[in-house]
Write an enzyme that holds these catalytic residues in place. Sequence first.
Site, PDB file in Angstrom:
ATOM      1  N   LEU A  18       0.804  -1.228   0.000  1.00  0.00           N
ATOM      2  CA  LEU A  18       0.000   0.000   0.000  1.00  0.00           C
ATOM      3  C   LEU A  18       0.840   1.282   0.000  1.00  0.00           C
ATOM      4  CD1 LEU A  18      -2.830   1.239   0.207  1.00  0.00           C
ATOM      5  CD2 LEU A  18      -2.657   1.021   2.684  1.00  0.00           C
ATOM      6  N   GLU A  38       9.651  -5.266  -4.490  1.00  0.00           N
ATOM      7  CA  GLU A  38       8.714  -5.934  -3.571  1.00  0.00           C
ATOM      8  C   GLU A  38       8.984  -7.433  -3.635  1.00  0.00           C
ATOM      9  OE1 GLU A  38       6.043  -5.475  -1.275  1.00  0.00           O
ATOM     10  OE2 GLU A  38       6.288  -7.666  -1.311  1.00  0.00           O
ATOM     11  N   GLN A 118      -7.901  -3.544   0.714  1.00  0.00           N
ATOM     12  CA  GLN A 118      -6.519  -3.253   0.301  1.00  0.00           C
ATOM     13  C   GLN A 118      -6.126  -4.031  -0.953  1.00  0.00           C
ATOM     14  OE1 GLN A 118      -3.956  -3.313   3.683  1.00  0.00           O
ATOM     15  NE2 GLN A 118      -2.079  -3.272   2.502  1.00  0.00           N
ATOM     16  N   TYR A 223     -17.884  -4.590  15.469  1.00  0.00           N
ATOM     17  CA  TYR A 223     -17.107  -5.151  16.584  1.00  0.00           C
ATOM     18  C   TYR A 223     -17.939  -6.223  17.251  1.00  0.00           C
ATOM     19  CZ  TYR A 223     -13.399  -1.777  16.240  1.00  0.00           C
ATOM     20  OH  TYR A 223     -12.315  -1.060  15.793  1.00  0.00           O
ATOM     21  N   ASP A 321       3.890   1.341   7.780  1.00  0.00           N
ATOM     22  CA  ASP A 321       4.074   0.493   8.960  1.00  0.00           C
ATOM     23  C   ASP A 321       5.541   0.396   9.379  1.00  0.00           C
ATOM     24  OD1 ASP A 321       1.364   0.045   8.923  1.00  0.00           O
ATOM     25  OD2 ASP A 321       1.506  -2.146   9.006  1.00  0.00           O
TER      26      ASP A 321
HETATM   27  C1  LIG Z   1      -6.928  -6.940  10.039  1.00  0.00           C
HETATM   28  C2  LIG Z   1      -6.369  -5.614   9.650  1.00  0.00           C
HETATM   29  C3  LIG Z   1      -7.224  -4.590   9.300  1.00  0.00           C
HETATM   30  C4  LIG Z   1      -6.712  -3.359   8.934  1.00  0.00           C
HETATM   31  N1  LIG Z   1      -7.574  -2.369   8.600  1.00  0.00           N
HETATM   32  C5  LIG Z   1      -7.094  -1.169   8.229  1.00  0.00           C
HETATM   33  C6  LIG Z   1      -7.974  -0.150   7.804  1.00  0.00           C
HETATM   34  O1  LIG Z   1      -9.190  -0.326   7.766  1.00  0.00           O
HETATM   35  N2  LIG Z   1      -7.443   1.035   7.388  1.00  0.00           N
HETATM   36  C7  LIG Z   1      -6.091   1.230   7.377  1.00  0.00           C
HETATM   37  O2  LIG Z   1      -5.652   2.313   6.978  1.00  0.00           O
HETATM   38  N3  LIG Z   1      -5.218   0.285   7.768  1.00  0.00           N
HETATM   39  C8  LIG Z   1      -5.693  -0.908   8.182  1.00  0.00           C
HETATM   40  N4  LIG Z   1      -4.823  -1.895   8.520  1.00  0.00           N
HETATM   41  C9  LIG Z   1      -3.376  -1.624   8.485  1.00  0.00           C
HETATM   42  C10 LIG Z   1      -2.825  -1.701   7.069  1.00  0.00           C
HETATM   43  O3  LIG Z   1      -3.088  -2.943   6.488  1.00  0.00           O
HETATM   44  C11 LIG Z   1      -1.334  -1.446   7.105  1.00  0.00           C
HETATM   45  O4  LIG Z   1      -1.098  -0.259   7.828  1.00  0.00           O
HETATM   46  C12 LIG Z   1      -0.763  -1.296   5.704  1.00  0.00           C
HETATM   47  O5  LIG Z   1      -0.797  -2.514   5.025  1.00  0.00           O
HETATM   48  C13 LIG Z   1       0.672  -0.808   5.775  1.00  0.00           C
HETATM   49  O6  LIG Z   1       1.161  -0.732   4.474  1.00  0.00           O
HETATM   50  P1  LIG Z   1       2.731  -0.752   4.217  1.00  0.00           P
HETATM   51  O7  LIG Z   1       2.872  -0.689   2.734  1.00  0.00           O
HETATM   52  O8  LIG Z   1       3.376   0.258   5.067  1.00  0.00           O
HETATM   53  O9  LIG Z   1       3.216  -2.143   4.791  1.00  0.00           O
HETATM   54  P2  LIG Z   1       2.884  -3.609   4.299  1.00  0.00           P
HETATM   55  O10 LIG Z   1       1.491  -3.683   3.788  1.00  0.00           O
HETATM   56  O11 LIG Z   1       3.287  -4.517   5.397  1.00  0.00           O
HETATM   57  O12 LIG Z   1       3.849  -3.806   3.076  1.00  0.00           O
HETATM   58  C14 LIG Z   1       5.242  -3.889   3.221  1.00  0.00           C
HETATM   59  C15 LIG Z   1       5.754  -4.612   2.009  1.00  0.00           C
HETATM   60  O13 LIG Z   1       7.169  -4.591   2.009  1.00  0.00           O
HETATM   61  C16 LIG Z   1       7.626  -5.816   1.499  1.00  0.00           C
HETATM   62  N5  LIG Z   1       9.006  -5.996   1.938  1.00  0.00           N
HETATM   63  C17 LIG Z   1       9.464  -6.091   3.204  1.00  0.00           C
HETATM   64  N6  LIG Z   1      10.793  -6.202   3.213  1.00  0.00           N
HETATM   65  C18 LIG Z   1      11.187  -6.200   1.918  1.00  0.00           C
HETATM   66  C19 LIG Z   1      12.457  -6.288   1.293  1.00  0.00           C
HETATM   67  N7  LIG Z   1      13.577  -6.383   2.000  1.00  0.00           N
HETATM   68  N8  LIG Z   1      12.517  -6.267  -0.043  1.00  0.00           N
HETATM   69  C20 LIG Z   1      11.374  -6.146  -0.785  1.00  0.00           C
HETATM   70  N9  LIG Z   1      10.145  -6.061  -0.231  1.00  0.00           N
HETATM   71  C21 LIG Z   1      10.061  -6.072   1.104  1.00  0.00           C
HETATM   72  C22 LIG Z   1       6.671  -6.842   2.054  1.00  0.00           C
HETATM   73  O14 LIG Z   1       6.668  -8.015   1.271  1.00  0.00           O
HETATM   74  C23 LIG Z   1       5.349  -6.097   2.001  1.00  0.00           C
HETATM   75  O15 LIG Z   1       4.604  -6.364   0.837  1.00  0.00           O
HETATM   76  C24 LIG Z   1      -5.307  -3.147   8.914  1.00  0.00           C
HETATM   77  C25 LIG Z   1      -4.449  -4.175   9.274  1.00  0.00           C
HETATM   78  C26 LIG Z   1      -4.968  -5.395   9.645  1.00  0.00           C
HETATM   79  C27 LIG Z   1      -4.026  -6.487  10.033  1.00  0.00           C
END
Ligand SMILES: Cc1cc2nc3c(=O)[nH]c(=O)nc-3n(C[C@H](O)[C@H](O)[C@H](O)COP(=O)(O)OP(=O)(O)OC[C@H]3O[C@@H](n4cnc5c(N)ncnc54)[C@H](O)[C@@H]3O)c2cc1C
Length: 555
Positions: A18, A38, A118, A223, A321
């Site tokens: 994301l 990725e 997502q 919830y 994250d």
């Molecule tokens: C059940 C649940 C419900 C949620 N609901 C919501 C919601 O309603 N609204 C909201 O805003 N958020 C929600 N979230 C949170 C949201 O899903 C996360 O905050 C979001 O996915 C974060 O995105 P990101 O891209 O920072 O991290 P991630 O989605 O964790 O993506 C990180 C990516 O980096 C890749 N990666 C890691 N290390 C490497 C590397 N060395 N080389 C290449 N690739 C790598 C991984 O494979 C991964 O695909 C929810 C989470 C959960 C668990």
Amino acid sequence: MDDGTSEDVPVLIVGGSLVGLSAALFLRCHGIDVLAVERHAGTAIRARAGHFHLRTVEILRSAGLEDAVRRKSEEQYPPDGGINNVESLAGREIANYFPNLNAGVDEFSPTIRLFINQDALEPILRARAEKLGARLRYGAECMSVEQDADGVTAVIRDLSSGAQSSVRAKYVVAADGNRSPVREQFGIVMRGHGLLSHSITIYFRALADLGPLLKDRNQGVHYVTNPLMRGFFRLDRSGNAGFLVVNLVGDTSRPEVIAAFPSAPWANVAEGITEQRALELLRAAIGVPEIPVVIENIATWRAEANCADRFRDGRVFLAGDAAHVVPPNGGYGGNTGVQDAHNLAWKLALTLAGVAGPGLLDSYDAERRPVGELTVEQAFTRYVMRVAPYLGTENTQPIVDDFSMEIGYRYNSPAVVLEPGSQPLHEHPRESKGRPGARAAHVFVHRDGTRLSTLDLFGRNFVLLAGPEGHGWRAAALAAAHDLGVTVDAYLVGGADLADADGSFFEAFGISPSGAVVVRPDGFVGWRAVTAAAAPEKVLRQVIQALLCRGDGKP
Ligand SMILES: Cc1cc2nc3c(=O)[nH]c(=O)nc-3n(C[C@H](O)[C@H](O)[C@H](O)COP(=O)(O)OP(=O)(O)OC[C@H]3O[C@@H](n4cnc5c(N)ncnc54)[C@H](O)[C@@H]3O)c2cc1C
């Protein structure tokens, strides 16, 4: 083994989910070449984030994606959904947090809050980023990142061939998720409330119609609070499919159930979870013992509430994250990450263009970390209130209302020409009224007979909005922009350029017909003059220098 090949790119993004995709998209909107790597084979395959806040949808609108996202959202979810709390789907409603997700939003925004999964949003981001020229490499893992005075060298491994190559970049955006290998590599520490529970998400499909149980309350998020478990459903538009998150099992309202934390079994539903156990929990949450359901997947994850102690190490920036991890209550994680990427993109772009001072990149941490910390606290408060009251309110912040959280957080940094007085971190959008540091307000204006939002003017360049007597401001802005090598779009509102459609512009921006504001490329007010000034050329030159963190150009 390194195959000896090397490529150069201004910005390397680690992580293509994301936030990595958002960063790629926003950087391309500013014309910056990017490569995102990725390790997964493609975009997300399961729903996690689903609740997208006003600010995120506004940002997607400015990237040209609002229609696509709204269409997909309407396919997936009831458009006027909300969030409530029930004993079970068949049981009593205990609380209703949001009867309608969009009640009252039109006062503040041209768009809406929405639910979209997502795994449906990411392909939309990906397609747009690729269309604009982003290079997205899937099945590619970043093995290490080393930086020196001139740039960053990353080693990338192609996961299908095993071949390694290097990438040379000026900057890295680490959007590599909550376990962020890049963050670890640079020794950046996470601080906060720590681990809250080992949770699970049960993805399922009901083979019977749940409609009669839901009656007229299919709101999207429900919830569930009962003596067996605490968690939440997110149900799609049919009401018969979606997921159930289980955070806690057992009756956590009974003090004797609460034992050593966090290894206590009631906070560790994930350990040893079986399909049979998931089925029991799902049926208990639905509230009908023998209801036929198919479990499609079970994901385990850690609910945490932590923020990185810095968002930057030299040329490396944490976003999403990687920078802050929150429990999903309130839907903050993904939203905050998208907004990190949006804040960073224009700063990287102007720095790479050679027109910004070094302080502009420093302002990323100065602006986004306080928002990250606030968000961690507010998500924690919502987790305690909705899921884990046993934690007590001693360590929780009072709740900040959702409008203030979504579109009321403010930036108090050197990349804003702040006005004297207190600088709260958040303010209700009805109160901020064009104050520097706040998100610029939405009001409708007319341009050549077309109705648009002020927000539609922002996203790419600095924007000067002056009153109808602001010819001097406009000329000064264009001259300063030319001298400083940036683009400023300048408009007189209530004059020839833009008509003040509803007569609300001056109140919303807190200026008089002779005043002006400068809005930054991320849609935040950078500076404001309530009335005319004696030497607008000098003032605006200093303002734009200050917003670019160039020298000490304070007005
Ligand atoms: C059940 C649940 C419900 C949620 N609901 C919501 C919601 O309603 N609204 C909201 O805003 N958020 C929600 N979230 C949170 C949201 O899903 C996360 O905050 C979001 O996915 C974060 O995105 P990101 O891209 O920072 O991290 P991630 O989605 O964790 O993506 C990180 C990516 O980096 C890749 N990666 C890691 N290390 C490497 C590397 N060395 N080389 C290449 N690739 C790598 C991984 O494979 C991964 O695909 C929810 C989470 C959960 C668990």
